[in-house]
Scaffold this motif. Structure first.
Motif, PDB file in Angstrom:
ATOM      1  N   HIS A 127       0.850  -1.194   0.000  1.00 56.15           N
ATOM      2  CA  HIS A 127       0.000   0.000   0.000  1.00 56.15           C
ATOM      3  C   HIS A 127       0.895   1.258   0.000  1.00 56.15           C
ATOM      4  O   HIS A 127       0.642   2.213  -0.735  1.00 56.15           O
ATOM      5  CB  HIS A 127      -0.894  -0.035   1.236  1.00 56.15           C
ATOM      6  CG  HIS A 127      -1.805   1.144   1.356  1.00 56.15           C
ATOM      7  ND1 HIS A 127      -2.891   1.333   0.532  1.00 56.15           N
ATOM      8  CD2 HIS A 127      -1.778   2.222   2.199  1.00 56.15           C
ATOM      9  CE1 HIS A 127      -3.503   2.466   0.859  1.00 56.15           C
ATOM     10  NE2 HIS A 127      -2.842   3.025   1.870  1.00 56.15           N
ATOM     11  N   ARG A 161       1.305   4.345  -2.702  1.00 57.11           N
ATOM     12  CA  ARG A 161       1.096   5.753  -2.309  1.00 57.11           C
ATOM     13  C   ARG A 161       2.365   6.602  -2.437  1.00 57.11           C
ATOM     14  O   ARG A 161       2.423   7.722  -1.961  1.00 57.11           O
ATOM     15  CB  ARG A 161       0.570   5.813  -0.872  1.00 57.11           C
ATOM     16  CG  ARG A 161      -0.847   5.250  -0.777  1.00 57.11           C
ATOM     17  CD  ARG A 161      -1.746   6.094   0.065  1.00 57.11           C
ATOM     18  NE  ARG A 161      -1.658   7.526  -0.164  1.00 57.11           N
ATOM     19  CZ  ARG A 161      -2.106   8.446   0.671  1.00 57.11           C
ATOM     20  NH1 ARG A 161      -2.675   8.078   1.791  1.00 57.11           N
ATOM     21  NH2 ARG A 161      -1.984   9.733   0.397  1.00 57.11           N
ATOM     22  N   ILE A 215      -2.012   0.072   7.663  1.00 57.14           N
ATOM     23  CA  ILE A 215      -2.416   0.915   6.522  1.00 57.14           C
ATOM     24  C   ILE A 215      -2.619   2.361   7.016  1.00 57.14           C
ATOM     25  O   ILE A 215      -2.223   3.314   6.357  1.00 57.14           O
ATOM     26  CB  ILE A 215      -3.731   0.381   5.885  1.00 57.14           C
ATOM     27  CG1 ILE A 215      -3.540  -1.072   5.414  1.00 57.14           C
ATOM     28  CG2 ILE A 215      -4.239   1.294   4.779  1.00 57.14           C
ATOM     29  CD1 ILE A 215      -2.816  -1.285   4.123  1.00 57.14           C
ATOM     30  N   ASP A 239      -0.734   5.568   5.589  1.00 52.00           N
ATOM     31  CA  ASP A 239      -1.432   6.723   5.014  1.00 52.00           C
ATOM     32  C   ASP A 239      -0.959   8.022   5.666  1.00 52.00           C
ATOM     33  O   ASP A 239      -0.814   9.051   5.002  1.00 52.00           O
ATOM     34  CB  ASP A 239      -2.957   6.566   5.166  1.00 52.00           C
ATOM     35  CG  ASP A 239      -3.522   5.627   4.118  1.00 52.00           C
ATOM     36  OD1 ASP A 239      -2.877   5.431   3.059  1.00 52.00           O
ATOM     37  OD2 ASP A 239      -4.611   5.054   4.355  1.00 52.00           O
TER      38      ASP A 239
END
Ligand SMILES: NC(=O)c1ccc[n+]([C@@H]2O[C@H](COP(=O)([O-])OP(=O)(O)OC[C@H]3O[C@@H](n4cnc5c(N)ncnc54)[C@H](OP(=O)(O)O)[C@@H]3O)[C@@H](O)[C@H]2O)c1
Length: 373
Positions: free
Chosen positions: A43, A47, A248, A252
């Motif tokens: 992830h 990103r 996650i 983020d």
């Protein structure tokens, strides 16, 4: 936020990297935790956190295996960094072997960055650096870096390289421990600083006063405290930061920090609450703790014998201090009885630094950061 250039090269990397520590070992790990970390790593790459940091020492190679698994199908999008640890008897051939073992575990035919994990004053640097340079010439390694080196050690190591240069130095740098900045000043244009433990090992700030300032700025900017801190570290050190973010949500947060630029005024407010440096206390006032598997060394003789095979050994770190390397302060808490106890995030790291100091500077006060409990 712009990518960060590796000095003297055409390579630019993501300002925030993902560290692959605490995954366990091949024999002792939880597969659910590992799968969650793989998902988080992938992830993060999606990103923009495309720089990934690992090492053969992390879980005895297990971290590299898991990173290799995580990068299946997306290797080309990443800047993949690992390390090599120099034993006292490392030579040109053993360094090459270590690099090839890492490539096998990482399931890749090239490494973007290989860093010497720790300076070892007992090792033959010229041999090690020749091994690294051979790997660059053969296309197995793109860039050479070091880790935990102070400026004096980097200058010395650079002298052993024929054609290549030391592009990076990975060193602890966060809102608590800023000692490397002053030391690195003479190298600023030549060697990119990679800040490890940028979130201060999850404590984020250096004090509750600094935490309040960070929270205030976070509220004003609609960001999280971790984002404000990562942004402050990147701006202050003109560096790259490698963070361990296991979920996650934390990934983020880190990715969001790439979008955030703090103003000089905001940086000043945060800096004003950073400690000026470590304080010095007597080693006799410090209590050591170990882990469930490893009790701390209780005597100088035990530390010298290093039966836990800690790397670097206390004796290796002591030799660095004798050669005037930048001291690495301990992290301690003040106890109710007025004595101090080492922090438990990585207690054996504190134990080896403690005994290194006692070996190299007997009877001298030891530098510590006193953490708020
Ligand atoms: N070269 C060296 O000798 C050396 C030494 C130490 C570290 N390193 C490298 O640096 C990396 C990071 O270092 P580190 O683990 O010591 O320290 P760190 O990144 O400063 O802190 C990690 C801690 O912060 C927490 N965290 C992450 N994102 C967060 C967020 N958004 N909000 C609140 N907490 C958050 C993590 O929790 P979760 O895990 O739950 O996300 C973890 O407990 C390592 O993985 C390794 O690659 C290198």
């Amino acid at each position: 936020m712009d990518l960060r250039k590796l000095p003297g090269t055409g390579t630019a990397i993501s300002p925030i990297g993902q560290g692959a520590t605490r995954l366990g070992t091949r024999d002792r790990h939880d597969r659910g935790t590992v799968d969650a970390r793989i998902a988080a790593l992938r992830h993060g790459i999606a990103r923009g956190l495309t720089y990934v940091d690992t090492a053969p020492l992390y879980g005895g190679g297990f971290s590299e295996e898991i990173v290799g698994e995580a990068l299946t199908g997306i290797r080309q999008r990443c800047f993949l960094a690992t390390k090599v640890y120099l034993d006292d008897d490392s030579d040109r051939a053993s360094v090459r072997r270590s690099i090839r073992d890492s490539m096998r575990r990482l399931a890749t035919d090239y490494l973007d960055l290989v860093q010497i994990h720790w300076p070892n004053p007992f090792a033959r640097q010229e041999e090690a650096l020749a091994g690294l340079e051979d790997a660059v010439v053969d296309g197995e390694v793109r860039h050479i870096g070091v880790s935990n080196y102070c400026a004096r050690e980097i200058h010395e190591a650079q002298g052993y390289l024929a054609e290549s240069r030391i592009a990076t130095n990975q060193y602890e740098f966060n809102l608590l421990n800023r000692g490397i900045l002053e030391d690195h000043r003479s190298l600023a244009q030549d060697v990119l600083l990679i800040a490890y433990s940028p979130l201060n090992q999850g404590r984020l700030t250096a004090s509750s006063k600094q935490a309040a300032v960070v929270r205030e700025i976070a509220l004003e900017r609609g960001a999280t405290p971790a984002q404000i801190i990562l942004s402050a570290v990147l701006a202050d050190g003109q560096c790259v930061a490698v963070v361990r973010a296991s979920s996650i949500g934390h990934i983020d947060d880190a990715a969001g920090a790439l979008e955030l630029l703090l103003s000089p005024g905001e940086l000043d407010r945060i800096r004003a609450e950073s400690p000026a440096g470590p304080v010095f206390i007597s080693p006799d006032e410090i209590d050591l703790v170990g882990t469930a598997q490893m009790p701390p060394y209780r005597s100088l003789e035990d530390a010298q014998a290093n039966s836990h095979l800690l790397v670097p050994s206390p004796a290796t770190l002591a030799e660095r201090l004798r050669k005037d390397a930048l001291p690495m302060p301990l992290r301690v808490h003040r106890k109710a009885d007025g004595r101090y106890i080492v922090d438990t995030y990585d207690p054996m790291d504190q134990v080896k630094k403690f005994w290194a100091w006692v070996m190299a500077r007997p009877s001298e006060p030891i530098p510590v950061y006193v953490l708020e409990s």
